[in-house]
Design a protein around this motif. Structure first.
Motif, PDB file in Angstrom:
ATOM      1  N   ILE A  35      23.966  56.180  62.289  1.00 26.59           N
ATOM      2  CA  ILE A  35      23.319  57.047  63.268  1.00 26.59           C
ATOM      3  C   ILE A  35      22.047  57.599  62.631  1.00 26.59           C
ATOM      4  O   ILE A  35      22.095  58.139  61.519  1.00 26.59           O
ATOM      5  N   PRO A  36      20.910  57.457  63.306  1.00 27.15           N
ATOM      6  CA  PRO A  36      19.643  57.925  62.725  1.00 27.15           C
ATOM      7  C   PRO A  36      19.655  59.419  62.436  1.00 27.15           C
ATOM      8  O   PRO A  36      20.358  60.195  63.094  1.00 27.15           O
ATOM      9  N   ALA A  37      18.871  59.838  61.450  1.00 25.81           N
ATOM     10  CA  ALA A  37      18.822  61.242  61.023  1.00 25.81           C
ATOM     11  C   ALA A  37      18.455  62.183  62.164  1.00 25.81           C
ATOM     12  O   ALA A  37      18.968  63.289  62.249  1.00 25.81           O
ATOM     13  N   GLY A  38      17.622  61.752  63.068  1.00 21.73           N
ATOM     14  CA  GLY A  38      17.219  62.589  64.198  1.00 21.73           C
ATOM     15  C   GLY A  38      18.193  62.558  65.362  1.00 21.73           C
ATOM     16  O   GLY A  38      17.971  63.215  66.368  1.00 21.73           O
ATOM     17  N   GLY A  39      19.271  61.803  65.231  1.00 13.56           N
ATOM     18  CA  GLY A  39      20.243  61.679  66.312  1.00 13.56           C
ATOM     19  C   GLY A  39      19.979  60.441  67.152  1.00 13.56           C
ATOM     20  O   GLY A  39      19.018  59.705  66.942  1.00 13.56           O
ATOM     21  N   LEU A  40      20.848  60.224  68.103  1.00 12.01           N
ATOM     22  CA  LEU A  40      20.729  59.053  68.964  1.00 12.01           C
ATOM     23  C   LEU A  40      19.700  59.281  70.062  1.00 12.01           C
ATOM     24  O   LEU A  40      19.681  60.335  70.701  1.00 12.01           O
ATOM     25  N   THR A  41      18.858  58.290  70.263  1.00 10.34           N
ATOM     26  CA  THR A  41      17.914  58.311  71.376  1.00 10.34           C
ATOM     27  C   THR A  41      18.174  57.143  72.315  1.00 10.34           C
ATOM     28  O   THR A  41      17.582  57.071  73.386  1.00 10.34           O
ATOM     29  N   ALA A  42      19.051  56.235  71.901  1.00 10.35           N
ATOM     30  CA  ALA A  42      19.431  55.074  72.710  1.00 10.35           C
ATOM     31  C   ALA A  42      20.796  54.593  72.233  1.00 10.35           C
ATOM     32  O   ALA A  42      21.288  55.032  71.186  1.00 10.35           O
ATOM     33  N   ASP A  43      21.406  53.696  73.007  1.00  7.20           N
ATOM     34  CA  ASP A  43      22.686  53.123  72.604  1.00  7.20           C
ATOM     35  C   ASP A  43      22.545  52.352  71.298  1.00  7.20           C
ATOM     36  O   ASP A  43      21.516  51.720  71.054  1.00  7.20           O
ATOM     37  N   LEU A  44      23.588  52.403  70.474  1.00  3.65           N
ATOM     38  CA  LEU A  44      23.637  51.572  69.272  1.00  3.65           C
ATOM     39  C   LEU A  44      24.271  50.243  69.667  1.00  3.65           C
ATOM     40  O   LEU A  44      25.459  50.177  69.960  1.00  3.65           O
ATOM     41  N   ALA A  45      23.470  49.207  69.704  1.00  9.60           N
ATOM     42  CA  ALA A  45      23.944  47.911  70.170  1.00  9.60           C
ATOM     43  C   ALA A  45      24.501  47.044  69.048  1.00  9.60           C
ATOM     44  O   ALA A  45      25.332  46.177  69.302  1.00  9.60           O
ATOM     45  N   ASP A  46      24.059  47.285  67.827  1.00  9.22           N
ATOM     46  CA  ASP A  46      24.484  46.448  66.708  1.00  9.22           C
ATOM     47  C   ASP A  46      25.016  47.305  65.570  1.00  9.22           C
ATOM     48  O   ASP A  46      24.335  48.228  65.111  1.00  9.22           O
ATOM     49  N   PRO A  47      26.234  46.994  65.078  1.00 10.32           N
ATOM     50  CA  PRO A  47      26.744  47.732  63.924  1.00 10.32           C
ATOM     51  C   PRO A  47      25.960  47.383  62.664  1.00 10.32           C
ATOM     52  O   PRO A  47      25.432  46.273  62.528  1.00 10.32           O
ATOM     53  N   ALA A  48      25.878  48.330  61.738  1.00  7.42           N
ATOM     54  CA  ALA A  48      25.255  48.050  60.444  1.00  7.42           C
ATOM     55  C   ALA A  48      26.116  47.065  59.663  1.00  7.42           C
ATOM     56  O   ALA A  48      25.613  46.208  58.945  1.00  7.42           O
ATOM     57  N   VAL A  49      27.438  47.205  59.813  1.00  5.10           N
ATOM     58  CA  VAL A  49      28.401  46.329  59.143  1.00  5.10           C
ATOM     59  C   VAL A  49      29.544  46.071  60.115  1.00  5.10           C
ATOM     60  O   VAL A  49      30.023  46.986  60.780  1.00  5.10           O
ATOM     61  N   SER A  50      29.979  44.811  60.214  1.00  3.44           N
ATOM     62  CA  SER A  50      31.161  44.459  60.987  1.00  3.44           C
ATOM     63  C   SER A  50      32.180  43.853  60.027  1.00  3.44           C
ATOM     64  O   SER A  50      31.894  42.860  59.360  1.00  3.44           O
ATOM     65  N   LEU A  51      33.351  44.460  59.946  1.00  6.56           N
ATOM     66  CA  LEU A  51      34.389  44.046  58.999  1.00  6.56           C
ATOM     67  C   LEU A  51      35.509  43.352  59.780  1.00  6.56           C
ATOM     68  O   LEU A  51      36.090  43.947  60.689  1.00  6.56           O
ATOM     69  N   THR A  52      35.770  42.107  59.443  1.00  3.03           N
ATOM     70  CA  THR A  52      36.798  41.351  60.154  1.00  3.03           C
ATOM     71  C   THR A  52      37.856  40.859  59.178  1.00  3.03           C
ATOM     72  O   THR A  52      37.574  40.642  58.010  1.00  3.03           O
ATOM     73  N   GLY A  53      39.074  40.692  59.672  1.00  2.76           N
ATOM     74  CA  GLY A  53      40.157  40.231  58.825  1.00  2.76           C
ATOM     75  C   GLY A  53      41.524  40.478  59.439  1.00  2.76           C
ATOM     76  O   GLY A  53      42.489  39.821  59.089  1.00  2.76           O
ATOM     77  N   HIS A  54      41.601  41.424  60.373  1.00  2.25           N
ATOM     78  CA  HIS A  54      42.867  41.670  61.062  1.00  2.25           C
ATOM     79  C   HIS A  54      43.041  40.664  62.193  1.00  2.25           C
ATOM     80  O   HIS A  54      42.074  40.262  62.837  1.00  2.25           O
ATOM     81  N   ASP A  55      44.292  40.293  62.458  1.00  2.00           N
ATOM     82  CA  ASP A  55      44.591  39.335  63.521  1.00  2.00           C
ATOM     83  C   ASP A  55      44.952  39.997  64.841  1.00  2.00           C
ATOM     84  O   ASP A  55      44.994  39.326  65.868  1.00  2.00           O
ATOM     85  N   LYS A  56      45.251  41.296  64.807  1.00  2.02           N
ATOM     86  CA  LYS A  56      45.624  42.018  66.024  1.00  2.02           C
ATOM     87  C   LYS A  56      44.874  43.340  66.076  1.00  2.02           C
ATOM     88  O   LYS A  56      44.129  43.682  65.155  1.00  2.02           O
ATOM     89  N   LYS A  57      45.094  44.105  67.141  1.00  2.23           N
ATOM     90  CA  LYS A  57      44.358  45.365  67.292  1.00  2.23           C
ATOM     91  C   LYS A  57      44.587  46.306  66.115  1.00  2.23           C
ATOM     92  O   LYS A  57      45.614  46.247  65.442  1.00  2.23           O
ATOM     93  N   THR A  58      43.592  47.143  65.899  1.00  7.94           N
ATOM     94  CA  THR A  58      43.541  48.013  64.720  1.00  7.94           C
ATOM     95  C   THR A  58      43.489  49.471  65.169  1.00  7.94           C
ATOM     96  O   THR A  58      42.417  50.029  65.330  1.00  7.94           O
ATOM     97  N   PRO A  59      44.660  50.090  65.370  1.00  9.03           N
ATOM     98  CA  PRO A  59      44.666  51.455  65.903  1.00  9.03           C
ATOM     99  C   PRO A  59      44.450  52.565  64.872  1.00  9.03           C
ATOM    100  O   PRO A  59      44.311  53.722  65.252  1.00  9.03           O
ATOM    101  N   LEU A  60      44.392  52.236  63.585  1.00 10.10           N
ATOM    102  CA  LEU A  60      44.256  53.265  62.552  1.00 10.10           C
ATOM    103  C   LEU A  60      43.073  52.993  61.637  1.00 10.10           C
ATOM    104  O   LEU A  60      42.866  51.858  61.191  1.00 10.10           O
ATOM    105  N   LEU A  61      42.337  54.053  61.337  1.00 14.16           N
ATOM    106  CA  LEU A  61      41.175  53.940  60.463  1.00 14.16           C
ATOM    107  C   LEU A  61      41.010  55.259  59.718  1.00 14.16           C
ATOM    108  O   LEU A  61      41.234  56.325  60.292  1.00 14.16           O
ATOM    109  N   ALA A  62      40.651  55.197  58.445  1.00 13.97           N
ATOM    110  CA  ALA A  62      40.369  56.407  57.671  1.00 13.97           C
ATOM    111  C   ALA A  62      39.359  56.097  56.576  1.00 13.97           C
ATOM    112  O   ALA A  62      39.434  55.048  55.933  1.00 13.97           O
ATOM    113  N   TRP A  63      38.413  57.003  56.395  1.00 14.67           N
ATOM    114  CA  TRP A  63      37.497  56.933  55.264  1.00 14.67           C
ATOM    115  C   TRP A  63      38.217  57.501  54.044  1.00 14.67           C
ATOM    116  O   TRP A  63      38.969  58.466  54.155  1.00 14.67           O
TER     117      TRP A  63
END
Length: 87
Positions: A35-63
Motif C-alpha cells: 500500500i503506497p505511503a500516501g494511501g490508496l488512490t485506486a484499486d490494487l490490481a497486482d500483488p507485489a508477491v503471490s505465494l503459491t503452494g497450497h492445494d486447497k483454500k487457505t483460511p488462516l494467515l499470520a505474520w
C-alpha cells in the motif's frame, strides 16, 4: 483490491511494515500487496508477491511477530507453510 483471483478468507498487516498487507484466498494462494505511503488512490490490481503452494483454500494467515517478512499460512489441504514475503 482487485488483485486476488479468488475470495479473501483472511488478511493481516505486517508488524514491521504497515504498508504490507497479506491476504489468504479461497484458491489457496497468499498475496502480498504494498500500500503506497500516501494511501490508496485506486484499486490494487497486482500483488507485489503471490505465494503459491497450497492445494486447497487457505483460511488462516499470520505474520511472524519477531522476524520481518515471514508469513505462515494454514490450508484445508492439512498443511502449514512458511513464506518469505521478500521473494
Amino acid at each position: 483490491m482487485t488483485g486476488n483471483e479468488s475470495r479473501v478468507l483472511d488478511f493481516g498487516f505486517s508488524a514491521f511494515d504497515e504498508g504490507l498487507l497479506a491476504c489468504s484466498c479461497e484458491g489457496g494462494e497468499v498475496n502480498v500487496f504494498r500500500i503506497p505511503a500516501g494511501g490508496l488512490t485506486a484499486d490494487l490490481a497486482d500483488p507485489a508477491v503471490s505465494l503459491t503452494g497450497h492445494d486447497k483454500k487457505t483460511p488462516l494467515l499470520a505474520w511472524h511477530t519477531v522476524a520481518s517478512n515471514v508469513i505462515v499460512s494454514g490450508s484445508m489441504d492439512k498443511t502449514l507453510r512458511g513464506w518469505d514475503a521478500d521473494k
